[in-house]
Write an enzyme that holds these catalytic residues in place. Structure first.
Site, PDB file in Angstrom:
ATOM      1  N   LYS A 108       8.928  59.993 -91.979  1.00  0.00           N
ATOM      2  CA  LYS A 108       7.608  60.512 -91.594  1.00  0.00           C
ATOM      3  C   LYS A 108       6.568  59.576 -92.177  1.00  0.00           C
ATOM      4  O   LYS A 108       6.825  58.889 -93.181  1.00  0.00           O
ATOM      5  CB  LYS A 108       7.397  61.919 -92.164  1.00  0.00           C
ATOM      6  CG  LYS A 108       6.401  62.729 -91.413  1.00  0.00           C
ATOM      7  CD  LYS A 108       7.025  63.366 -90.183  1.00  0.00           C
ATOM      8  CE  LYS A 108       6.072  64.271 -89.453  1.00  0.00           C
ATOM      9  NZ  LYS A 108       6.776  65.091 -88.463  1.00  0.00           N
TER      10      LYS A 108
HETATM   11  P1  NAD Z   1      -2.258  68.703 -83.320  1.00  0.00           P
HETATM   12  O1  NAD Z   1      -3.071  67.754 -84.088  1.00  0.00           O
HETATM   13  O2  NAD Z   1      -2.105  68.522 -81.858  1.00  0.00           O
HETATM   14  O3  NAD Z   1      -2.792  70.197 -83.568  1.00  0.00           O
HETATM   15  C1  NAD Z   1      -2.982  70.699 -84.856  1.00  0.00           C
HETATM   16  C2  NAD Z   1      -3.651  72.062 -84.738  1.00  0.00           C
HETATM   17  O4  NAD Z   1      -3.741  72.614 -86.050  1.00  0.00           O
HETATM   18  C3  NAD Z   1      -5.095  71.978 -84.191  1.00  0.00           C
HETATM   19  O5  NAD Z   1      -5.333  73.070 -83.327  1.00  0.00           O
HETATM   20  C4  NAD Z   1      -5.935  72.111 -85.439  1.00  0.00           C
HETATM   21  O6  NAD Z   1      -7.212  72.671 -85.194  1.00  0.00           O
HETATM   22  C5  NAD Z   1      -5.064  73.063 -86.241  1.00  0.00           C
HETATM   23  N1  NAD Z   1      -5.436  73.023 -87.654  1.00  0.00           N
HETATM   24  C6  NAD Z   1      -5.647  71.947 -88.454  1.00  0.00           C
HETATM   25  N2  NAD Z   1      -6.109  72.308 -89.647  1.00  0.00           N
HETATM   26  C7  NAD Z   1      -6.194  73.647 -89.590  1.00  0.00           C
HETATM   27  C8  NAD Z   1      -6.633  74.595 -90.509  1.00  0.00           C
HETATM   28  N3  NAD Z   1      -7.072  74.246 -91.714  1.00  0.00           N
HETATM   29  N4  NAD Z   1      -6.572  75.914 -90.124  1.00  0.00           N
HETATM   30  C9  NAD Z   1      -6.117  76.291 -88.892  1.00  0.00           C
HETATM   31  N5  NAD Z   1      -5.701  75.415 -87.987  1.00  0.00           N
HETATM   32  C10 NAD Z   1      -5.745  74.123 -88.334  1.00  0.00           C
HETATM   33  O7  NAD Z   1      -0.817  68.712 -84.043  1.00  0.00           O
HETATM   34  P2  NAD Z   1       0.589  69.147 -83.440  1.00  0.00           P
HETATM   35  O8  NAD Z   1       1.287  67.933 -82.973  1.00  0.00           O
HETATM   36  O9  NAD Z   1       0.431  70.303 -82.531  1.00  0.00           O
HETATM   37  O10 NAD Z   1       1.352  69.603 -84.768  1.00  0.00           O
HETATM   38  C11 NAD Z   1       1.215  70.924 -85.291  1.00  0.00           C
HETATM   39  C12 NAD Z   1       2.413  71.210 -86.196  1.00  0.00           C
HETATM   40  O11 NAD Z   1       3.642  71.057 -85.459  1.00  0.00           O
HETATM   41  C13 NAD Z   1       2.560  70.284 -87.407  1.00  0.00           C
HETATM   42  O12 NAD Z   1       3.142  70.994 -88.468  1.00  0.00           O
HETATM   43  C14 NAD Z   1       3.538  69.240 -86.920  1.00  0.00           C
HETATM   44  O13 NAD Z   1       4.212  68.578 -87.968  1.00  0.00           O
HETATM   45  C15 NAD Z   1       4.475  70.123 -86.125  1.00  0.00           C
HETATM   46  N6  NAD Z   1       5.288  69.427 -85.141  1.00  0.00           N
HETATM   47  C16 NAD Z   1       4.725  68.660 -84.172  1.00  0.00           C
HETATM   48  C17 NAD Z   1       5.552  68.036 -83.242  1.00  0.00           C
HETATM   49  C18 NAD Z   1       4.988  67.253 -82.091  1.00  0.00           C
HETATM   50  O14 NAD Z   1       5.779  66.856 -81.226  1.00  0.00           O
HETATM   51  N7  NAD Z   1       3.688  67.027 -81.992  1.00  0.00           N
HETATM   52  C19 NAD Z   1       6.947  68.149 -83.338  1.00  0.00           C
HETATM   53  C20 NAD Z   1       7.476  68.954 -84.330  1.00  0.00           C
HETATM   54  C21 NAD Z   1       6.658  69.587 -85.226  1.00  0.00           C
END
Ligand code: NAD
Length: 422
Positions: A108
């Site tokens: 990561k």
């Molecule tokens: P993203 O940047 O697209 O979205 C993140 C979301 O979290 C946004 O809506 C943001 O407003 C919200 N957020 C951020 N800070 C916040 C806070 N303090 N309070 C409430 N909401 C808050 O990111 P993503 O890709 O959707 O990733 C989200 C989670 O999923 C992370 O934990 C990431 O590691 C995990 N994840 C993502 C993927 C992927 O393919 N993108 C795969 C596996 C796991």
């Protein structure tokens, strides 16, 4: 949402790992290996701002383990990124790939900054300088980044272009798979954008079948409405479930009549957050967490379900779209309350699974259609689901520890087969 971290999130991973290793009697020597990360790269690099100033940035890439295949894992742009967080996220990636039986290890990375404060041109230069600083610490057969919080297909396209541009001309065409999650036109896979949310929904649907729970008429809430949260919400809607509450970085909203995830997605794309969504009422963080729904999908950051918030949760199932949303104290409370948990390393594996498909397509110069991608994703993630469920039944334990045991058994076997050099 609580922004500061209550616990060093890597301590959560160590507690989860030790608990599973104890329960399965993981080989003592292999336990030593897996309890450490292999490589930790930290880079400080300068970037020219639009006004001519130079700003220094700190970025990380942590490579936890590659005994099953090349290091693999996302890149995060966020002010809370630090070495502990990246170490934790890298370690979870090793377990995730092992559970899903895909030939990748775990890694990561991230840059500690708030991308919302920078222009598009600055973001491009930050991404390119970071890629340049990482140099040969990443590579298509060695370590393959992907999108995570605040990174997307555009960031991946800039990374690919920078990496390939630093390679000798005759190998540039063989670099397309240095990152996954690219725009489809630049070598990405159809279905990668929605893959994590799709995987979350496939596992929820399987859980509903197993527990004879009717999703038609069910209610759900989602924390985080970015890639994972918005896709999971939209896809769950088609099963007849109703979205009641959403929280993101701009605040929390609720409507007992239901929030339409498709309209909310367009609204968030236009305005940058869920705040003031027409037809919803604003609620405080504490009220969001105690909203009564059938399914809660955390899809934002770590350490959200804790000793402070878990007692107030009034849900049947938690489907972890985010990585590490529940800390060990939160987990204990969920078990006491009888709340089912689809743990992150199972539930959100759709992203890395379709990243693997993208990597394969690039290597073979193939383009699969959505039916093929979704069909293969379903098969992979549901096989992982069954392995975790059977292990939970075998050991009479919670699904998170069971998921760890599935991963650790595979890694233990490979280390025993290969031995330790020299
Ligand atoms: P993203 O940047 O697209 O979205 C993140 C979301 O979290 C946004 O809506 C943001 O407003 C919200 N957020 C951020 N800070 C916040 C806070 N303090 N309070 C409430 N909401 C808050 O990111 P993503 O890709 O959707 O990733 C989200 C989670 O999923 C992370 O934990 C990431 O590691 C995990 N994840 C993502 C993927 C992927 O393919 N993108 C795969 C596996 C796991």
């Amino acid at each position: 949402m609580e922004n500061k971290k209550q616990l060093n999130v890597y301590e959560n991973v160590c507690r989860q790992f030790n608990q599973a290793a104890d329960r399965m009697n993981l080989d003592f020597e292999i336990r030593k290996i897996l309890s450490k990360t292999m490589n930790e790269i930290s880079v400080n690099f300068p970037v020219k701002m639009d006004d001519g100033r130079i700003e220094m940035f700190t970025g990380y890439r942590v490579q936890h383990n590659n005994v099953l295949g090349p290091f693999k894992g996302g890149l995060r742009f966020h002010p809370a990124v630090d070495i502990h967080e990246v170490r934790a996220l890298a370690t979870w990636m090793t377990w995730k790939s092992a559970i899903m039986d895909i030939p990748f290890g775990g890694a990561k990375g991230g840059i500690q900054f708030d991308p919302r404060k920078y222009s598009r041109n600055e973001l491009e230069r930050i991404t390119r300088r970071f890629t340049f600083a990482l140099g040969c610490n990443i590579g298509p057969e060695y370590d393959i980044p992907a999108p995570d919080v605040n990174t997307n297909a555009q960031i991946m396209a800039w990374m690919l272009d920078t990496y390939a541009s630093t390679m000798p001309a005759h190998v540039r065409q063989a670099c397309t798979h240095v990152v996954t999650g690219k725009p489809v036109e630049a070598g990405g896979s159809i279905g990668r954008d929605k893959a994590t949310g799709q995987g979350v929904v496939f596992t929820i649907v399987q859980w509903a079948k197993d527990t004879r729970f009717d999703l038609n008429g069910a209610t759900y809430s989602v924390q985080g409405f970015g890639n994972v949260g918005s896709w999971a919400s939209r896809l769950l809607k088609s099963y007849g479930a109703t979205l009641i509450a959403v929280e993101d970085a701009t605040g929390a909203i609720q409507s007992n009549d239901g929030l339409d995830p498709d309209i909310l997605t367009s609204y968030v794309n236009d305005t940058g957050g869920v705040k003031d969504f027409p037809g919803s009422k604003k609620v405080e963080h504490a009220e969001f967490f105690t909203t009564s729904v059938d399914i809660f999908i955390p899809a934002a950051l770590e350490n959200q379900i804790t000793a402070a918030t878990a007692p107030g949760l009034n849900v049947k199932l938690i489907a972890e779209g985010a990585n590490g949303p529940t800390d060990p104290d939160g987990d204990r409370i969920l078990q006491e309350k009888g709340i089912n948990v689809l743990p992150d390393i199972l539930c959100n594996a759709g992203g890395v699974i379709v990243s693997y498909f993208e990597w394969l397509q690039n290597k073979r110069s193939e383009f699969w259609d959505l039916v093929e991608v979704d069909g293969k994703l379903y098969k992979k993630i549901i096989s992982g689901y069954h392995r975790v469920r059977e292990t939970a039944q075998e050991f009479k334990m919670d699904w998170r520890t069971a998921a760890y045991i599935v991963a650790l058994r595979r890694l233990e076997k490979v280390y025993k087969d290969r031995g330790i050099f020299p």
